[in-house]
Write an enzyme that holds these catalytic residues in place. Sequence first.
Site, PDB file in Angstrom:
ATOM      1  N   ARG A 185    -134.120 -58.767  62.783  1.00 15.71           N
ATOM      2  CA  ARG A 185    -134.578 -59.857  61.913  1.00 15.71           C
ATOM      3  C   ARG A 185    -134.045 -61.204  62.400  1.00 15.71           C
ATOM      4  O   ARG A 185    -134.680 -62.234  62.170  1.00 15.71           O
ATOM      5  CB  ARG A 185    -134.159 -59.595  60.465  1.00 15.71           C
ATOM      6  CG  ARG A 185    -135.134 -58.679  59.738  1.00 15.71           C
ATOM      7  CD  ARG A 185    -134.695 -58.414  58.322  1.00 15.71           C
ATOM      8  NE  ARG A 185    -135.769 -57.813  57.534  1.00 15.71           N
ATOM      9  CZ  ARG A 185    -135.587 -57.182  56.389  1.00 15.71           C
ATOM     10  NH1 ARG A 185    -134.371 -57.061  55.891  1.00 15.71           N
ATOM     11  NH2 ARG A 185    -136.609 -56.671  55.738  1.00 15.71           N
ATOM     12  N   LYS A 233    -134.886 -47.964  48.183  1.00 12.94           N
ATOM     13  CA  LYS A 233    -135.205 -48.903  47.087  1.00 12.94           C
ATOM     14  C   LYS A 233    -136.318 -48.291  46.242  1.00 12.94           C
ATOM     15  O   LYS A 233    -137.446 -48.796  46.182  1.00 12.94           O
ATOM     16  CB  LYS A 233    -135.628 -50.250  47.658  1.00 12.94           C
ATOM     17  CG  LYS A 233    -134.489 -50.995  48.356  1.00 12.94           C
ATOM     18  CD  LYS A 233    -134.960 -52.320  48.928  1.00 12.94           C
ATOM     19  CE  LYS A 233    -133.841 -53.034  49.665  1.00 12.94           C
ATOM     20  NZ  LYS A 233    -134.323 -54.192  50.438  1.00 12.94           N
ATOM     21  N   GLY A 278    -136.786 -53.769  56.961  1.00 14.29           N
ATOM     22  CA  GLY A 278    -135.604 -54.033  57.777  1.00 14.29           C
ATOM     23  C   GLY A 278    -135.043 -52.760  58.376  1.00 14.29           C
ATOM     24  O   GLY A 278    -134.831 -52.671  59.592  1.00 14.29           O
ATOM     25  N   GLY A 305    -140.515 -54.233  51.376  1.00 16.64           N
ATOM     26  CA  GLY A 305    -141.082 -54.493  50.058  1.00 16.64           C
ATOM     27  C   GLY A 305    -142.139 -55.590  50.142  1.00 16.64           C
ATOM     28  O   GLY A 305    -143.199 -55.504  49.496  1.00 16.64           O
TER      29      GLY A 305
HETATM   30  N1  LIG Z   1    -132.555 -39.269  51.001  1.00 20.40           N
HETATM   31  C1  LIG Z   1    -131.955 -40.444  51.020  1.00 20.40           C
HETATM   32  N2  LIG Z   1    -130.909 -40.698  50.211  1.00 20.40           N
HETATM   33  C2  LIG Z   1    -130.295 -41.907  50.233  1.00 20.40           C
HETATM   34  N3  LIG Z   1    -130.642 -42.930  51.046  1.00 20.40           N
HETATM   35  C3  LIG Z   1    -131.675 -42.722  51.866  1.00 20.40           C
HETATM   36  C4  LIG Z   1    -132.380 -41.481  51.895  1.00 20.40           C
HETATM   37  N4  LIG Z   1    -133.353 -41.583  52.818  1.00 20.40           N
HETATM   38  C5  LIG Z   1    -133.251 -42.818  53.357  1.00 20.40           C
HETATM   39  N5  LIG Z   1    -132.246 -43.506  52.807  1.00 20.40           N
HETATM   40  C6  LIG Z   1    -131.773 -44.868  53.155  1.00 20.40           C
HETATM   41  O1  LIG Z   1    -132.772 -45.806  52.889  1.00 20.40           O
HETATM   42  C7  LIG Z   1    -132.395 -47.012  53.538  1.00 20.40           C
HETATM   43  C8  LIG Z   1    -133.600 -47.875  53.792  1.00 20.40           C
HETATM   44  O2  LIG Z   1    -134.332 -48.073  52.597  1.00 20.40           O
HETATM   45  P1  LIG Z   1    -135.169 -49.392  52.253  1.00 20.40           P
HETATM   46  O3  LIG Z   1    -136.011 -49.055  51.056  1.00 20.40           O
HETATM   47  O4  LIG Z   1    -134.243 -50.555  52.150  1.00 20.40           O
HETATM   48  O5  LIG Z   1    -136.122 -49.544  53.531  1.00 20.40           O
HETATM   49  P2  LIG Z   1    -136.443 -50.809  54.443  1.00 20.40           P
HETATM   50  O6  LIG Z   1    -137.252 -50.336  55.565  1.00 20.40           O
HETATM   51  O7  LIG Z   1    -135.166 -51.531  54.802  1.00 20.40           O
HETATM   52  O8  LIG Z   1    -137.288 -51.752  53.529  1.00 20.40           O
HETATM   53  P3  LIG Z   1    -136.923 -53.218  52.973  1.00 20.40           P
HETATM   54  O9  LIG Z   1    -137.137 -54.142  54.127  1.00 20.40           O
HETATM   55  O10 LIG Z   1    -137.860 -53.415  51.833  1.00 20.40           O
HETATM   56  O11 LIG Z   1    -135.480 -53.171  52.549  1.00 20.40           O
HETATM   57  C9  LIG Z   1    -131.686 -46.562  54.807  1.00 20.40           C
HETATM   58  O12 LIG Z   1    -130.456 -47.230  54.889  1.00 20.40           O
HETATM   59  C10 LIG Z   1    -131.510 -45.052  54.629  1.00 20.40           C
HETATM   60  O13 LIG Z   1    -130.213 -44.588  54.952  1.00 20.40           O
HETATM   61  O1  LIG Z   2    -134.635 -56.156  53.051  1.00 28.07           O
HETATM   62  C1  LIG Z   2    -135.575 -56.692  52.467  1.00 28.07           C
HETATM   63  O2  LIG Z   2    -136.611 -56.054  52.140  1.00 28.07           O
HETATM   64  C2  LIG Z   2    -135.556 -58.177  52.212  1.00 28.07           C
HETATM   65  O3  LIG Z   2    -134.538 -58.814  52.914  1.00 28.07           O
HETATM   66  C3  LIG Z   2    -135.437 -58.446  50.719  1.00 28.07           C
HETATM   67  O4  LIG Z   2    -134.232 -57.906  50.235  1.00 28.07           O
HETATM   68  P1  LIG Z   2    -134.145 -57.436  48.695  1.00 28.07           P
HETATM   69  O5  LIG Z   2    -134.992 -56.195  48.563  1.00 28.07           O
HETATM   70  O6  LIG Z   2    -132.692 -57.188  48.443  1.00 28.07           O
HETATM   71  O7  LIG Z   2    -134.691 -58.566  47.863  1.00 28.07           O
END
Ligand SMILES: Nc1ncnc2c1ncn2[C@@H]1O[C@H](COP(=O)(O)OP(=O)(O)OP(=O)(O)O)[C@@H](O)[C@H]1O
Ligand SMILES: O=C(O)[C@H](O)COP(=O)(O)O
Length: 410
Positions: free
Chosen positions: A49, A214, A367, A391
């Site tokens: 990022r 999330k 991310g 998200g």
């Molecule tokens: N079964 C699980 N239990 C707990 N955590 C998990 C599990 N599977 C995946 N994860 C965690 O989910 C995290 C990523 O989730 P997240 O929803 O933030 O995705 P993202 O691609 O970063 O999207 P965003 O950019 O919206 O944050 C990783 O750090 C991973 O370790």
């Molecule tokens: O990781 C993300 O999806 C963005 O940086 C937004 O972060 P947030 O879900 O904590 O608002």
Amino acid sequence: MRTIDDLDVAGRRVLVRADLNVPLEAAEEPGGVGGRPPTATRQITDDGRIRASLPTIEALRGRGAKVVVCAHLGRPKGEVKPEFSLAPVAARLGELLGTPVEFAADVVGDSAQAVAASLPDGGVALLENLRFEPGETSKDDAERGAFADRLAALAEIYVGDGFGAVHRKHASVYDVPRRLPHAAGGLIVAEVEVLRKLTEDVERPYAVVLGGSKVSDKLGVIDNLLGKADRILIGGGMAYTFLRAKGHEVGTSLLEEDQLDTVRDYLRRGEETGVEFVLPVDVVAAAAFAADADHGVVAADAIPADRMGLDIGPESGKLFAARLADANTVFWNGPMGVFEMEPYASGTRAVAQGLIDSGAFTVVGGGDSAAAVRRLGFDEAAFSHISTGGGASLEYLEGRTLPGLQALED
Ligand SMILES: Nc1ncnc2c1ncn2[C@@H]1O[C@H](COP(=O)(O)OP(=O)(O)OP(=O)(O)O)[C@@H](O)[C@H]1O
Ligand SMILES: O=C(O)[C@H](O)COP(=O)(O)O
């Protein structure tokens, strides 16, 4: 949307809202890492990022702007928590830009004001984590507005470039552009251009893969996806609320109890409308959230009460890849497991490979999802687009009005 090409920035202070929410090594204890002092000792594990934010910052400084970058890191909830300091990000940003980045020790206080005031033309500064200030994320318009006033006072022009955060109605995303002349940065322009294609003419079958942690944030998008996608594959932390909704035990896995009715409704509507939900058939269940915890593969309907699912299992990996094989469009957000720990990385690897092998138009968003692809050794060029927004891209695909884009359009 106006872009930075439409701005006259020479000699002027430009506030750039970037998304520098990068993954960091885990904080082993509150306020510090492994017994070492807090702040700059926390290592960045993926700088994707930060790299994605460079072109806009470089373009602005190349044109003689004084660039004040602001961003959030994690969710410190309006409190100053040193383990969420952006100090390591300032150092990395400086390395990548090849020029020192002044780091302000606060967001809108004395340090930020002094740093912004003393920036030379072409200079770059980064403010401390926006989310150390309660006003940034406040739901109260007046509180958010008061903070936005102080942030806006640091600059003469605003550039929105944090695509990953455009779905947040936060002061730096939504309120500041309403107070300053503004434009969209190159990253936002590029992301919107690709994602718009997925909202206009999608080549079917269209499969969406959801995972990550999330869960409550992202469950809502399924409502809308039910009218758009042909197939929804659910892994990661999201899977356990679905498995529970189907009546299975999920042990100590991530679970959103209060979303069970919603999920049951999704499953029912999926059946009615012919949208296929693909859930894991097996999972890697561990005794604790740790790489060295006792773990093993169990059927998805037989997770022991004292175990947590930290990855989809090998049969699920094969099933998911098979359900992607004939897709012509795939959007993937959220890792299938805790890929940061090797014992729980196989599911994410299988799905990444499944996307590549499908030959479909593939978009990976988020991310951690983008970080996972790089960390597991995949060539980014093997995917059609790697989005910085998780998200944000999901909500964009839903067709929602995103506060950060709306503010830039106004
Ligand atoms: N079964 C699980 N239990 C707990 N955590 C998990 C599990 N599977 C995946 N994860 C965690 O989910 C995290 C990523 O989730 P997240 O929803 O933030 O995705 P993202 O691609 O970063 O999207 P965003 O950019 O919206 O944050 C990783 O750090 C991973 O370790
Ligand atoms: O990781 C993300 O999806 C963005 O940086 C937004 O972060 P947030 O879900 O904590 O608002």
